[in-house]
Design a protein around this motif. Structure first.
Motif, PDB file in Angstrom:
ATOM      1  N   UNK A 185       9.176  -6.105  -6.062  1.00 21.50           N
ATOM      2  CA  UNK A 185      10.111  -7.105  -5.551  1.00 21.50           C
ATOM      3  C   UNK A 185       9.580  -7.866  -4.328  1.00 21.50           C
ATOM      4  N   UNK A 186       8.338  -7.596  -3.971  1.00 26.05           N
ATOM      5  CA  UNK A 186       7.766  -8.267  -2.804  1.00 26.05           C
ATOM      6  C   UNK A 186       7.138  -9.610  -3.179  1.00 26.05           C
ATOM      7  N   UNK A 187       7.770 -10.281  -4.097  1.00 24.76           N
ATOM      8  CA  UNK A 187       7.360 -11.635  -4.455  1.00 24.76           C
ATOM      9  C   UNK A 187       7.868 -12.614  -3.407  1.00 24.76           C
ATOM     10  N   UNK A 188       7.478 -13.870  -3.535  1.00 26.29           N
ATOM     11  CA  UNK A 188       7.988 -14.889  -2.605  1.00 26.29           C
ATOM     12  C   UNK A 188       9.506 -14.942  -2.664  1.00 26.29           C
ATOM     13  N   UNK A 189      10.052 -14.927  -3.900  1.00 22.27           N
ATOM     14  CA  UNK A 189      11.510 -14.983  -4.047  1.00 22.27           C
ATOM     15  C   UNK A 189      12.157 -13.721  -3.485  1.00 22.27           C
ATOM     16  N   UNK A 190      11.542 -12.581  -3.770  1.00 22.92           N
ATOM     17  CA  UNK A 190      12.097 -11.331  -3.251  1.00 22.92           C
ATOM     18  C   UNK A 190      12.092 -11.287  -1.741  1.00 22.92           C
ATOM     19  N   UNK A 191      11.036 -11.800  -1.135  1.00 21.44           N
ATOM     20  CA  UNK A 191      10.960 -11.835   0.329  1.00 21.44           C
ATOM     21  C   UNK A 191      12.017 -12.774   0.904  1.00 21.44           C
ATOM     22  N   UNK A 192      12.279 -13.877   0.205  1.00 19.13           N
ATOM     23  CA  UNK A 192      13.331 -14.784   0.677  1.00 19.13           C
ATOM     24  C   UNK A 192      14.693 -14.101   0.635  1.00 19.13           C
ATOM     25  N   UNK A 193      14.936 -13.296  -0.400  1.00 18.75           N
ATOM     26  CA  UNK A 193      16.200 -12.554  -0.464  1.00 18.75           C
ATOM     27  C   UNK A 193      16.331 -11.587   0.708  1.00 18.75           C
ATOM     28  N   UNK A 194      15.245 -10.936   1.046  1.00 12.58           N
ATOM     29  CA  UNK A 194      15.270 -10.018   2.192  1.00 12.58           C
ATOM     30  C   UNK A 194      15.570 -10.787   3.478  1.00 12.58           C
ATOM     31  N   UNK A 195      14.918 -11.925   3.645  1.00 12.78           N
ATOM     32  CA  UNK A 195      15.149 -12.736   4.844  1.00 12.78           C
ATOM     33  C   UNK A 195      16.605 -13.170   4.928  1.00 12.78           C
ATOM     34  N   UNK A 228       0.846  -1.204   0.000  1.00 18.96           N
ATOM     35  CA  UNK A 228       0.000   0.000   0.000  1.00 18.96           C
ATOM     36  C   UNK A 228       0.877   1.248   0.000  1.00 18.96           C
ATOM     37  N   UNK A 229       0.759   2.131  -0.986  1.00 16.49           N
ATOM     38  CA  UNK A 229       1.646   3.299  -1.046  1.00 16.49           C
ATOM     39  C   UNK A 229       1.472   4.234   0.148  1.00 16.49           C
ATOM     40  N   UNK A 230       0.253   4.362   0.640  1.00 14.82           N
ATOM     41  CA  UNK A 230       0.022   5.250   1.790  1.00 14.82           C
ATOM     42  C   UNK A 230       0.614   4.656   3.070  1.00 14.82           C
ATOM     43  N   UNK A 231       0.545   3.318   3.182  1.00 17.40           N
ATOM     44  CA  UNK A 231       1.184   2.661   4.331  1.00 17.40           C
ATOM     45  C   UNK A 231       2.697   2.877   4.289  1.00 17.40           C
ATOM     46  N   UNK A 232       3.265   2.805   3.099  1.00 14.30           N
ATOM     47  CA  UNK A 232       4.712   2.961   2.950  1.00 14.30           C
ATOM     48  C   UNK A 232       5.140   4.383   3.298  1.00 14.30           C
ATOM     49  N   UNK A 233       4.374   5.366   2.850  1.00 13.42           N
ATOM     50  CA  UNK A 233       4.701   6.765   3.163  1.00 13.42           C
ATOM     51  C   UNK A 233       4.573   7.029   4.663  1.00 13.42           C
ATOM     52  N   UNK A 266      12.505  -3.580   6.024  1.00  6.20           N
ATOM     53  CA  UNK A 266      13.031  -3.925   4.696  1.00  6.20           C
ATOM     54  C   UNK A 266      11.905  -4.121   3.689  1.00  6.20           C
ATOM     55  N   UNK A 267      10.815  -4.706   4.104  1.00 10.79           N
ATOM     56  CA  UNK A 267       9.673  -4.902   3.204  1.00 10.79           C
ATOM     57  C   UNK A 267       9.067  -3.560   2.790  1.00 10.79           C
ATOM     58  N   UNK A 268       8.989  -2.627   3.720  1.00  8.51           N
ATOM     59  CA  UNK A 268       8.474  -1.299   3.383  1.00  8.51           C
ATOM     60  C   UNK A 268       9.403  -0.563   2.414  1.00  8.51           C
ATOM     61  N   UNK A 269      10.690  -0.785   2.558  1.00  8.02           N
ATOM     62  CA  UNK A 269      11.667  -0.049   1.740  1.00  8.02           C
ATOM     63  C   UNK A 269      11.903  -0.675   0.373  1.00  8.02           C
ATOM     64  N   UNK A 270      11.598  -1.962   0.217  1.00  9.32           N
ATOM     65  CA  UNK A 270      11.827  -2.635  -1.068  1.00  9.32           C
ATOM     66  C   UNK A 270      10.827  -2.144  -2.107  1.00  9.32           C
ATOM     67  N   UNK A 271      11.210  -2.088  -3.378  1.00 13.22           N
ATOM     68  CA  UNK A 271      10.250  -1.742  -4.428  1.00 13.22           C
ATOM     69  C   UNK A 271       9.078  -2.722  -4.399  1.00 13.22           C
ATOM     70  N   UNK A 272       7.847  -2.256  -4.581  1.00 14.21           N
ATOM     71  CA  UNK A 272       6.677  -3.133  -4.489  1.00 14.21           C
ATOM     72  C   UNK A 272       6.754  -4.356  -5.395  1.00 14.21           C
ATOM     73  N   UNK A 317      -0.928  -7.475  -5.623  1.00 19.34           N
ATOM     74  CA  UNK A 317      -0.589  -8.875  -5.923  1.00 19.34           C
ATOM     75  C   UNK A 317       0.448  -9.495  -5.010  1.00 19.34           C
ATOM     76  N   UNK A 318       1.327  -8.678  -4.428  1.00 19.97           N
ATOM     77  CA  UNK A 318       2.398  -9.239  -3.600  1.00 19.97           C
ATOM     78  C   UNK A 318       2.178  -8.998  -2.098  1.00 19.97           C
ATOM     79  N   UNK A 319       1.033  -8.439  -1.739  1.00 21.00           N
ATOM     80  CA  UNK A 319       0.803  -8.074  -0.337  1.00 21.00           C
ATOM     81  C   UNK A 319       0.772  -9.291   0.578  1.00 21.00           C
ATOM     82  N   UNK A 320       0.179 -10.397   0.105  1.00 14.59           N
ATOM     83  CA  UNK A 320       0.100 -11.589   0.950  1.00 14.59           C
ATOM     84  C   UNK A 320       1.485 -12.189   1.175  1.00 14.59           C
ATOM     85  N   UNK A 321       2.307 -12.265   0.133  1.00  8.01           N
ATOM     86  CA  UNK A 321       3.670 -12.778   0.310  1.00  8.01           C
ATOM     87  C   UNK A 321       4.440 -11.934   1.318  1.00  8.01           C
TER      88      UNK A 321
END
Length: 341
Positions: free
Chosen positions: A263-273, A197-202, A255-261, A231-235
């Motif tokens: 990139x919040x895929x399952x794979x992207x989240x694993x990279x963050x972890x 959510x862009x407003x949540x991120x801001x 990190x999830x808030x700062x990552x480009x939206x 589409x990536x909010x649940x991941x």
């Protein structure tokens, strides 16, 4: 042998009366009830003219009288027996009066009933002691243990009652429950979020430095409300839950808030972890665990139960901030809550 039984029964009844009196006194002097239901029997008795004779809270009078009676029971001699007898009868007569008041009002204050029932029993025991010339057991161990018990009967309810957080009326129960978990001395922040959510991120970008600044004074409870339109909010929500479960909740959430939206895929989240030192296998297992999805569904239910409708929604103790917030609004609300601690 019999007099020892009556002695310990006296101590037991005095301790019960002291516990209940201390509980009632806490509710009389604190801004809102801690132990009693304000609309129940205790609250209704509290509203009568009998609640504050001469401006003194009735439980304070009961507490003093019961403590005096308990101490008199620990002291040998005729003088102590007279003091116990007088206090016992005064307490017993007062108990009959207060039982009559409750009967007339068709209410029952349970803590009052404990005090008054104990007072009637103590009136009988004090009379028996006077007639039979009973004194406490010889030796310091028994009387010392009894004295400690009487003091604890006062100290424990006071400690719990004055430590427990007062929750103002009108706050939704899920928010009130989080405030109770926090306890006194810290502000509760309940943050309903969608990481895409862009407003949540801001809002998070404005709020994060304030939370870091007041870390010692704030407890954050993050609740996940991933929206279907993202589409990536649940991941991302699952990743945040697992980051919390694996001991790095705040770091993963930031990190999830700062990552480009995108990139919040399952794979992207694993990279963050992985970048934050989490074991990827344990992280994957957590993400796939049905309990994680259940946790998110429970957070959604909490969101609805808290009468919330849009994101972001932030509760700072009892104050609700709905929609995007700037730093000034967040800072003023948080600092006001901290001043009120």
């Amino acid at each position: 042998m019999r007099k020892d039984v009556w002695f310990w029964l006296t101590v037991l009844l005095a301790a019960a009366a002291l516990v209940a009196s201390a509980i009632l006194l806490v509710d009389y002097v604190r801004p809102a009830p801690v132990f009693c239901d304000a609309s129940g029997g205790c609250g209704r008795v509290k509203a009568t003219v009998f609640a504050r004779p001469l401006g003194i809270p009735l439980p304070a009078i009961g507490l003093a009288g019961m403590f005096g009676l308990g101490l008199a029971a620990l002291v040998p001699g005729r003088g102590a027996r007279i003091v116990q007898l007088v206090l016992g009868w005064v307490g017993g007569l007062a108990a009959l009066l207060l039982f009559g008041v409750q009967a007339r009002m068709s209410v029952l204050c349970p803590y009052c009933a404990v005090v008054d029932g104990s007072a009637l029993g103590l009136a009988v025991l004090s009379t028996l002691r006077w007639r039979k010339h009973w004194d406490p057991p010889s030796g310091r161990l028994a009387t010392g243990a009894a004295a400690v018990g009487l003091l604890l009967a006062i100290a424990v309810p006071f400690g719990i009652g004055f430590q427990r957080r007062i929750i103002p009326e009108g706050i939704p129960e899920p928010i009130a429950e989080e405030m109770r978990r926090t306890g006194r001395g810290k502000v509760t922040v309940v943050d309903f979020v969608d990481f895409e959510c862009p407003y949540c991120r801001d809002t998070h970008a404005a709020f994060a430095p304030l939370l870091e600044q007041w870390r010692a004074k704030v407890r954050v409870a993050r609740k996940h409300v991933p929206l279907r339109m993202h589409p990536h909010a649940m991941d991302a929500a699952k990743a945040a839950c697992c980051g919390e479960a694996l001991g790095k909740g705040d770091e993963i959430a930031d990190a999830l808030f700062e990552a480009p939206p995108e990139e919040l895929t399952r794979e992207g989240c694993e990279k963050i972890a992985k970048a934050h030192g989490l074991d990827v296998d344990r992280f994957r297992a957590c993400v796939d665990d049905p309990a994680t999805a259940s946790r998110i569904e429970k957070d959604k239910e909490t969101f609805r139960a808290a009468k919330s409708h849009g994101l972001p929604t932030i509760w700072i103790d009892g104050t609700k901030l709905a929609g995007a917030q700037d730093r000034e609004a967040l800072a003023s609300t948080l600092e006001a809550a901290i001043r009120d601690l």
